[in-house]
Design an enzyme around this catalytic site. Structure first.
Site, PDB file in Angstrom:
ATOM      1  N   ASP A   1      -5.154   2.844  10.691  1.00 57.62           N
ATOM      2  CA  ASP A   1      -6.596   2.827  10.948  1.00 57.62           C
ATOM      3  C   ASP A   1      -6.790   2.391  12.406  1.00 57.62           C
ATOM      4  OD1 ASP A   1      -9.342   2.675  10.583  1.00 57.62           O
ATOM      5  OD2 ASP A   1      -9.296   0.869   9.364  1.00 57.62           O
TER       6      ASP A   1
ATOM      7  N   PHE B   1     -13.830   4.591   3.883  1.00 54.92           N
ATOM      8  CA  PHE B   1     -12.894   3.724   3.172  1.00 54.92           C
ATOM      9  C   PHE B   1     -12.401   4.439   1.920  1.00 54.92           C
ATOM     10  CE2 PHE B   1     -11.249   0.212   0.743  1.00 54.92           C
ATOM     11  CZ  PHE B   1     -10.559  -0.489   1.728  1.00 54.92           C
ATOM     12  N   VAL B   2     -11.088   4.559   1.821  1.00 52.29           N
ATOM     13  CA  VAL B   2     -10.504   5.324   0.714  1.00 52.29           C
ATOM     14  C   VAL B   2      -9.633   4.424  -0.164  1.00 52.29           C
ATOM     15  CG1 VAL B   2     -10.568   7.549   1.895  1.00 52.29           C
ATOM     16  CG2 VAL B   2      -8.587   6.066   2.209  1.00 52.29           C
TER      17      VAL B   2
ATOM     18  N   GLY C   1       0.773  -1.242   0.000  1.00 54.05           N
ATOM     19  CA  GLY C   1       0.000   0.000   0.000  1.00 54.05           C
ATOM     20  C   GLY C   1       0.799   1.284   0.000  1.00 54.05           C
TER      21      GLY C   1
ATOM     22  N   ASP D   1      -5.933   0.133  -1.794  1.00 57.54           N
ATOM     23  CA  ASP D   1      -6.761  -0.720  -2.660  1.00 57.54           C
ATOM     24  C   ASP D   1      -8.097  -1.089  -2.047  1.00 57.54           C
ATOM     25  OD1 ASP D   1      -5.596  -2.577  -0.672  1.00 57.54           O
ATOM     26  OD2 ASP D   1      -6.533  -4.113  -1.912  1.00 57.54           O
TER      27      ASP D   1
HETATM   28  P1  IMP Z   1      -5.077  -1.112  10.662  1.00 55.56           P
HETATM   29  O1  IMP Z   1      -4.381  -2.387  11.026  1.00 55.56           O
HETATM   30  O2  IMP Z   1      -6.520  -1.116  11.068  1.00 55.56           O
HETATM   31  O3  IMP Z   1      -4.359   0.128  11.147  1.00 55.56           O
HETATM   32  O4  IMP Z   1      -5.157  -1.050   9.104  1.00 55.56           O
HETATM   33  C1  IMP Z   1      -4.060  -0.982   8.341  1.00 55.56           C
HETATM   34  C2  IMP Z   1      -4.262  -1.580   6.980  1.00 55.56           C
HETATM   35  O5  IMP Z   1      -5.645  -1.761   6.616  1.00 55.56           O
HETATM   36  C3  IMP Z   1      -3.688  -0.604   5.985  1.00 55.56           C
HETATM   37  O6  IMP Z   1      -2.292  -0.808   5.801  1.00 55.56           O
HETATM   38  C4  IMP Z   1      -4.521  -0.880   4.760  1.00 55.56           C
HETATM   39  O7  IMP Z   1      -3.957  -1.937   4.016  1.00 55.56           O
HETATM   40  C5  IMP Z   1      -5.873  -1.308   5.294  1.00 55.56           C
HETATM   41  N1  IMP Z   1      -6.824  -0.169   5.331  1.00 55.56           N
HETATM   42  C6  IMP Z   1      -7.346   0.437   6.418  1.00 55.56           C
HETATM   43  N2  IMP Z   1      -8.181   1.439   6.062  1.00 55.56           N
HETATM   44  C7  IMP Z   1      -8.160   1.457   4.710  1.00 55.56           C
HETATM   45  C8  IMP Z   1      -8.825   2.283   3.727  1.00 55.56           C
HETATM   46  O8  IMP Z   1      -9.594   3.218   4.009  1.00 55.56           O
HETATM   47  N3  IMP Z   1      -8.552   1.982   2.427  1.00 55.56           N
HETATM   48  C9  IMP Z   1      -7.720   0.985   2.034  1.00 55.56           C
HETATM   49  N4  IMP Z   1      -7.078   0.204   2.915  1.00 55.56           N
HETATM   50  C10 IMP Z   1      -7.299   0.437   4.244  1.00 55.56           C
END
Ligand code: IMP
Length: 181
Positions: free
Chosen positions: A105, A154-155, A46, A161
């Site tokens: 996130d 969600f972006v 990403g 992606d």
């Molecule tokens: P976390 O573990 O919840 O912090 O999420 C991290 C991973 O989730 C990121 O590296 C992304 O791959 C994916 N992710 C979280 N939110 C988004 C979004 O809005 N769009 C796309 N991928 C996301």
């Protein structure tokens, strides 16, 4: 005019806004790490586009390395379960590390990576993330360098992606999941 070739509710951050912010962050990192030879780590897949813009704007000597992480489970929220598909080539003991992520996130993914890194005894580890979604955080992660703070939407685009699509968009948009149903 930008061509939108994805199901989007709207364009959230333009190509020009991203370029300006990447330059500012690169300059900030250059200043903070002058004379420290930092290792700048790309968390694939990403962060690949953001990473290439960040490192091009770092004006102090640095090394580059890459990791690939995969998370299991749902398409639009973090499962918190992460595994390493590709590890670093460099040893990081005693090194100053800057981890470049696409989005923090819940923070579960970056927490997993930070915990793993700390067992290898680096001199320091900081996080540089393109996007920060603090409203969704379930961990105590605070990235030092943040491109943009976003709402709980969600972006996609500029590396991010949905189901492995739309990473190649040069801007960031809010995904319209309804259009995929
Ligand atoms: P976390 O573990 O919840 O912090 O999420 C991290 C991973 O989730 C990121 O590296 C992304 O791959 C994916 N992710 C979280 N939110 C988004 C979004 O809005 N769009 C796309 N991928 C996301």
């Amino acid at each position: 005019m930008q061509t939108v070739s994805a199901p989007l509710k709207k364009v959230l951050i333009t190509k020009d806004e991203i370029a300006k912010r990447a330059k500012e962050l690169g300059e900030e990192i250059s200043k903070d790490y002058e004379g420290k030879l930092p290792l700048i780590v790309c968390i694939l897949r990403g962060s690949v586009l953001f990473y290439s813009d960040i490192v091009r704007n770092i004006k102090t000597p640095c090394n580059l390395d890459f990791m690939c992480m995969a998370s299991y489970g749902a398409k639009t929220h973090s499962s918190g379960k992460v595994r390493t598909l590709l590890d670093l080539r460099e040893a990081i003991e005693g090194r100053h590390i800057v981890l470049v992520e696409d989005i923090v996130d819940t923070g579960l993914t970056i927490k997993h990576i930070l915990d793993m890194f700390r067992t290898r005894k680096p001199a320091s580890v900081e996080v540089c993330t393109l996007l920060d979604k603090p409203s969704n955080r379930t961990t105590d992660i605070t990235p030092k360098y943040v491109g943009f703070t976003v709402q709980n939407e969600f972006v996609v685009g500029y590396g991010l992606d949905y189901n492995e699509l739309y990473r190649n968009l040069p801007f960031i948009g809010v995904f319209n999941e309804d259009e995929t149903k």
